[in-house]
Motif scaffolding. Sequence first.
Motif, PDB file in Angstrom:
ATOM      1  N   LEU A 114       0.819  -1.212   0.000  1.00  0.00           N
ATOM      2  CA  LEU A 114       0.000   0.000   0.000  1.00  0.00           C
ATOM      3  C   LEU A 114       0.848   1.255   0.000  1.00  0.00           C
ATOM      4  O   LEU A 114       0.407   2.310  -0.443  1.00  0.00           O
ATOM      5  CB  LEU A 114      -0.920   0.019   1.224  1.00  0.00           C
ATOM      6  N   VAL A 115       2.043   1.178   0.552  1.00  0.00           N
ATOM      7  CA  VAL A 115       2.814   2.411   0.704  1.00  0.00           C
ATOM      8  C   VAL A 115       4.158   2.397  -0.008  1.00  0.00           C
ATOM      9  O   VAL A 115       4.802   3.435  -0.117  1.00  0.00           O
ATOM     10  CB  VAL A 115       3.042   2.769   2.199  1.00  0.00           C
ATOM     11  N   ASP A 125       8.312   2.217   4.355  1.00  0.00           N
ATOM     12  CA  ASP A 125       8.032   3.626   4.501  1.00  0.00           C
ATOM     13  C   ASP A 125       7.858   4.184   3.101  1.00  0.00           C
ATOM     14  O   ASP A 125       8.710   3.956   2.247  1.00  0.00           O
ATOM     15  CB  ASP A 125       9.260   4.303   5.137  1.00  0.00           C
ATOM     16  N   ASP A 183       5.927   7.528   0.510  1.00  0.00           N
ATOM     17  CA  ASP A 183       5.604   8.953   0.519  1.00  0.00           C
ATOM     18  C   ASP A 183       4.326   9.216   1.301  1.00  0.00           C
ATOM     19  O   ASP A 183       4.187  10.229   1.968  1.00  0.00           O
ATOM     20  CB  ASP A 183       5.394   9.448  -0.924  1.00  0.00           C
ATOM     21  N   THR A 184       3.373   8.298   1.206  1.00  0.00           N
ATOM     22  CA  THR A 184       2.054   8.571   1.769  1.00  0.00           C
ATOM     23  C   THR A 184       1.844   7.934   3.133  1.00  0.00           C
ATOM     24  O   THR A 184       0.866   8.222   3.799  1.00  0.00           O
ATOM     25  CB  THR A 184       0.962   8.030   0.833  1.00  0.00           C
ATOM     26  N   GLY A 185       2.760   7.054   3.564  1.00  0.00           N
ATOM     27  CA  GLY A 185       2.542   6.431   4.856  1.00  0.00           C
ATOM     28  C   GLY A 185       3.585   5.386   5.150  1.00  0.00           C
ATOM     29  O   GLY A 185       4.571   5.242   4.417  1.00  0.00           O
ATOM     30  N   SER A 186       3.385   4.662   6.231  1.00  0.00           N
ATOM     31  CA  SER A 186       4.332   3.616   6.602  1.00  0.00           C
ATOM     32  C   SER A 186       3.568   2.427   7.154  1.00  0.00           C
ATOM     33  O   SER A 186       2.430   2.553   7.599  1.00  0.00           O
ATOM     34  CB  SER A 186       5.321   4.135   7.644  1.00  0.00           C
ATOM     35  N   VAL A 187       4.192   1.269   7.084  1.00  0.00           N
ATOM     36  CA  VAL A 187       3.571   0.036   7.563  1.00  0.00           C
ATOM     37  C   VAL A 187       4.599  -0.726   8.377  1.00  0.00           C
ATOM     38  O   VAL A 187       5.772  -0.768   8.001  1.00  0.00           O
ATOM     39  CB  VAL A 187       3.132  -0.861   6.380  1.00  0.00           C
TER      40      VAL A 187
END
Lengths: 243, 243, 243
Positions: free
Chosen positions: C147-148, C165, C167-171
Amino acid sequence: MFKAVISDTRNWKSSIDAIASILDEGTFIIDSDGMHLRAMDPSQIAMLDFNLPASSFESFELDRPIDIGIDFAEMSKITKRVKAEDKIHLSLDKRLGMTFKGDTTRSFKIAVIDAHSSPPKEPQIEFTSSAKIPPAIIKEALKDAELVSNHVALSIDDGFNIACDGDTGSVEIRLPEEKLLSLEKKSASRAVFSLDHLNNILKEAEPPSIVQVKLRTDAPLQISYSIGDSKLVYYLAPRIESM
Amino acid sequence: MFKAVISDTRNWKSSIDAIASILDEGTFIIDSDGMHLRAMDPSQIAMLDFNLPASSFESFELDRPIDIGIDFAEMSKITKRVKAEDKIHLSLDKRLGMTFKGDTTRSFKIAVIDAHSSPPKEPQIEFTSSAKIPPAIIKEALKDAELVSNHVALSIDDGFNIACDGDTGSVEIRLPEEKLLSLEKKSASRAVFSLDHLNNILKEAEPPSIVQVKLRTDAPLQISYSIGDSKLVYYLAPRIESM
Amino acid sequence: MFKAVISDTRNWKSSIDAIASILDEGTFIIDSDGMHLRAMDPSQIAMLDFNLPASSFESFELDRPIDIGIDFAEMSKITKRVKAEDKIHLSLDKRLGMTFKGDTTRSFKIAVIDAHSSPPKEPQIEFTSSAKIPPAIIKEALKDAELVSNHVALSIDDGFNIACDGDTGSVEIRLPEEKLLSLEKKSASRAVFSLDHLNNILKEAEPPSIVQVKLRTDAPLQISYSIGDSKLVYYLAPRIESM
């Protein structure tokens, strides 16, 4: 005046889809016997002869024979929206009315188009062999063939055979007589056909219907099957090039 | 400081999807009453007013009201990954944390965006009619309409009606009062709306929720329904052109 | 002369799909022990070592060791057409024959290609940690990561961890030892890998098979699992850039 009610909506939907697989547009001739359609596909290599008897409608009222020119892509889109428990009420004023009556009442009208060329003549071919095949078996075999080519040789000898050869490989499927529902042969027959057309022709062939294939070497084939009370007879010209 | 735990993940996921169907981005206002959002869609013809009460969270801790600017496409992508048996732990530092705790623990963080325009005012419209409709019936009727047009007339008279006319055909669906869950009418009302917007608005409307539609001739409509404890109220401007 | 019969068609199909996920083409070496393949993927960052023992075939006849160069996309397309109840008869003349014998007999032949580079050597790496993981858990975690970002850090310390990690988020997903089937650690290990490659490598990993991951910091990883009697061992080079 034309008014008719269809209660076997599943087979009506499937019949319209079968027609739309081959024809962009065409003209239904409606007379006291029922609905009739005979037309060539846009590439002029396949012909469909379609008949649905008046007796298969729940009600069927007509004061004189009429023609209705249909855009089958439009008709198929709308017919897809009918539910199994609906009844379809057909009527004609300037447009063709299709009202789906069930839990709700939904009225659709589509433009009647001008598709007034006279229907083609049915080809007269002395076929030399014929086989009756369960739809799933021939459809699966064509999917196999699709992997390597876009045309396929159909032949009847001691069985029904499908073969093709492509750049990357070859496929051969032999259906011996015991896998077929019937096999008749005056002489062995073989011709090559477009896979796309065969797939479109057989798209709506489903059990309990049986597919009959008639062949003559290097001549058009005839494929026929039923969808409920609808009778569909197709002719498909062979590919000329050697294979 | 903001920390909250969601145990009804199915309805949370559906709520976020409903918002993402209409809004690219927007600002959640979170206060002791719960989560609130009011925003126009990018085309400025639809407004969504969303409310989820604090009581619907398994736990909800907040020291002062806050705003969180959200990219809803990103949030929806992540929320889709939650499993029914997970709980969602929300938290806020520089980014919004969403931790899915279930069989495994999966932590996501998304950027908080600057979407700080003040929320639009809720329109004040004296609606002249109103109907409550099971979601499936109105959604199916809009699919029928889609076949011929990209806009549709909604009207209330003795029933609730959906009609549209396109180049290739027309559709009319009449839902008489007995098919509706309620019907109120000061005067007959009719306006024309964008089908795309109606579809997006109703995307997450599912039983047991009921869709309420309020109309006034040539005025914006109001559509409201619930997703679990979430209340969604939409306004959609009519299309001006005659139809 | 090479003739072999496969009755476990499900696992054969899955094995060919697994190979085709990583390799465009490659050379099967067939000897009295069975079928072997070792090759780099087109990007030269993943290696697959594949072995299927002769004993897993229903019959296996070979007069001398042979090489067969295969276009795996073609082979996979054809193998997809086999039915669970078919047996696959392999044979070799100028082309590779695959005959599916079941309810019908369907014969396919594909070109043998010239892919005669010698197989790469298996890398010798002293891994510092290793974990055995149910396939579903690692595959789901990679979907979360997708997703990220398009690359992901795998690490082993007190558990097995997946983090990325974007640009839009991290998991971040942490699998503690009790969620794993085994965990061995000489020292903590961490490296960053391409998500696309990991997804392709794990595509056909399904229960009851278990995925073993071996790591060494900033070194290639090794992933191994079985598909029926097939053993698949993958090496994947790490991404160099810091993350």
